[in-house]
Design an enzyme around this catalytic site. Structure first.
Site, PDB file in Angstrom:
ATOM      1  N   HIS A  50      -4.883  -2.339  -5.383  1.00 51.53           N
ATOM      2  CA  HIS A  50      -4.252  -1.128  -5.897  1.00 51.53           C
ATOM      3  C   HIS A  50      -5.323  -0.094  -6.182  1.00 51.53           C
ATOM      4  O   HIS A  50      -6.379  -0.421  -6.709  1.00 51.53           O
ATOM      5  CB  HIS A  50      -3.475  -1.428  -7.188  1.00 51.53           C
ATOM      6  N   ASP A  71       0.813  -1.222   0.000  1.00 48.36           N
ATOM      7  CA  ASP A  71       0.000   0.000   0.000  1.00 48.36           C
ATOM      8  C   ASP A  71       0.846   1.272   0.000  1.00 48.36           C
ATOM      9  O   ASP A  71       0.492   2.275   0.603  1.00 48.36           O
ATOM     10  CB  ASP A  71      -0.975  -0.004   1.201  1.00 48.36           C
TER      11      ASP A  71
HETATM   12  P1  IMP Z   1      -2.308 -12.975   2.786  1.00 41.98           P
HETATM   13  O1  IMP Z   1      -1.341 -12.533   1.736  1.00 41.98           O
HETATM   14  O2  IMP Z   1      -3.739 -12.685   2.422  1.00 41.98           O
HETATM   15  O3  IMP Z   1      -2.074 -14.385   3.229  1.00 41.98           O
HETATM   16  O4  IMP Z   1      -2.044 -12.076   4.093  1.00 41.98           O
HETATM   17  C1  IMP Z   1      -0.850 -12.161   4.838  1.00 41.98           C
HETATM   18  C2  IMP Z   1      -0.437 -10.801   5.379  1.00 41.98           C
HETATM   19  O5  IMP Z   1      -0.030  -9.964   4.287  1.00 41.98           O
HETATM   20  C3  IMP Z   1      -1.555 -10.042   6.089  1.00 41.98           C
HETATM   21  O6  IMP Z   1      -0.975  -9.284   7.140  1.00 41.98           O
HETATM   22  C4  IMP Z   1      -2.108  -9.122   5.018  1.00 41.98           C
HETATM   23  O7  IMP Z   1      -2.718  -7.984   5.558  1.00 41.98           O
HETATM   24  C5  IMP Z   1      -0.830  -8.778   4.278  1.00 41.98           C
HETATM   25  N1  IMP Z   1      -1.052  -8.422   2.859  1.00 41.98           N
HETATM   26  C6  IMP Z   1      -1.256  -9.264   1.829  1.00 41.98           C
HETATM   27  N2  IMP Z   1      -1.393  -8.597   0.669  1.00 41.98           N
HETATM   28  C7  IMP Z   1      -1.256  -7.292   0.972  1.00 41.98           C
HETATM   29  C8  IMP Z   1      -1.278  -6.095   0.193  1.00 41.98           C
HETATM   30  O8  IMP Z   1      -1.440  -6.084  -1.030  1.00 41.98           O
HETATM   31  N3  IMP Z   1      -1.094  -4.921   0.879  1.00 41.98           N
HETATM   32  C9  IMP Z   1      -0.896  -4.896   2.221  1.00 41.98           C
HETATM   33  N4  IMP Z   1      -0.874  -5.987   2.989  1.00 41.98           N
HETATM   34  C10 IMP Z   1      -1.048  -7.173   2.376  1.00 41.98           C
HETATM   35 MG    MG Z   2      -2.848  -2.123  -1.521  1.00 39.81          MG
END
Ligand code: IMP
Ligand code: MG
Length: 339
Positions: free
Chosen positions: A43, A13
């Site tokens: 995004h 982000d």
């Molecule tokens: P997962 O990728 O859904 O398994 O989430 C694992 C960790 O990565 C969590 O803390 C999510 O909030 C974080 N996370 C996954 N994708 C993103 C993203 O695109 N932006 C910010 N945090 C992410």
């Molecule tokens: Mg994002």
């Protein structure tokens, strides 16, 4: 532009979507290819008063002449993909590598109900972790097995390498951020794959020798969603006083806000092999800089901060985002900074 990879330097982000959209409109690459984990990414792109939230398609879609590709390394949720393709009218110019791993309903259910993934790690619940686990176990379906994706199937590495052979511009869009890399992030509070530039090259099928530029995006005030350590996290009162309130694009969860992390920025720039830094959110440091497009119009406070970022990362800051809209940016790639 040749081959440029863009990745997030903190915890995701960082404003990658906006920077990508700007680069796509401005540099006019022939191909915009997405790497990264999958639809856990969110995004945000704002163009001419319209705001788009994307999870699967490349943010570079805003440049109408670019061929759009989803690399083999990316997990595809066919439902999310098809919804975005139809709502942004991308049929005919978007391709999905036939080897992409598929997120099935059961992966989403597991991701949402698993006490460890959802409870402890704070996953986005988009099914990415379980689908990548299935992929590592050689049990996942591939895009070629999904009837509804048939019309989109292509060979992404072939298209990308051929474009490069012809001297065309290729923009590779990373997702997530350095701090949640499976290899280099704050394990176990990470996503299910590496998130660095080398991984993005792999995801779209280009070798390291073909990469010309690596742009690492840092946010002036980093944020983190989900669980896990965040060394420079600030108290909510301070974030409120700075008027910084953010919610996740995918999950709607409130993001934690932090101060600039010099140590993390240096390490992240190193492992990503950054050739330039894009800095976002300087308008939070000094709201008077909102929408500024010329370096000389930036305040001393922001210029000093840019210098600090260059000192910390040992990389030049060449793009400075001064607001969410695509045009709110200082592009220093072609000029010398006046001190
Ligand atoms: P997962 O990728 O859904 O398994 O989430 C694992 C960790 O990565 C969590 O803390 C999510 O909030 C974080 N996370 C996954 N994708 C993103 C993203 O695109 N932006 C910010 N945090 C992410
Ligand atoms: Mg994002």
């Amino acid at each position: 532009m040749s081959a440029t990879i863009l990745v997030g330097g903190f915890f995701g982000d960082e404003g990658k979507g906006k920077i990508i959209a700007y680069l796509a409109k401005h540099d006019k690459p022939s191909v915009v290819a997405r790497g990264g984990v999958g639809p856990n990414a969110g995004h945000t792109v704002e163009v001419e008063g319209k705001k788009y939230g994307l999870r699967m398609v490349p943010s570079g879609f805003v440049y109408e002449s670019a061929r759009l590709l989803v690399g083999a390394g990316v997990l595809v949720d066919p439902e999310v993909f098809k919804r975005e393709v139809s709502s942004f009218g991308l049929k005919g110019r978007i391709g999905v590598d036939w080897r992409c791993g598929i997120i099935e309903k059961k992966h989403i259910e597991e991701d949402k109900s698993d006490a460890y993934l959802k409870g402890k790690i704070g996953s986005t619940g988009s099914g990415c972790g379980p689908a990548n686990a299935a992929r590592a176990s050689r049990k996942a379906k591939q895009a070629k097995d999904e009837k509804e994706l048939a019309e989109f199937l292509c060979d992404v590495p072939l298209e990308v390498n051929e474009a490069l052979d012809q001297g065309k511009g290729v923009l590779v869009e990373g997702t997530q951020g350095f701090g949640i890399s499976l290899l280099y992030g704050t394990y176990p509070f990470v996503t299910s794959k590496d998130t660095t530039a080398s991984q993005m090259a792999t995801d779209v099928g280009i070798g390291p020798t073909r990469v010309d530029e690596v742009i690492v995006v840092f946010k002036s005030f980093p944020t983190r969603v989900g669980e896990g350590p965040f060394e420079t996290q600030m108290k909510e009162e301070k974030a409120n006083a700075l008027h910084i309130v953010e919610y996740g694009t995918v999950t709607g969860r409130k993001r934690r806000i932090g101060e600039w992390d010099a140590k993390m920025a240096a390490y992240s720039a190193m492992i990503n092999g950054a050739t330039m830094v894009a800095l976002s959110g300087v308008d939070r440091l000094d709201p008077s800089c909102r929408g500024v497009k010329e370096y000389k119009e930036l305040s001393k406070e922001v210029k000093d901060f840019v210098a600090k970022v260059e000192h910390d990362t040992r990389v030049s800051v060449k793009l400075i985002s001064t607001g969410p809209e695509l045009s709110e940016i200082v592009d220093l790639r072609e000029e010398q900074k006046e001190k």
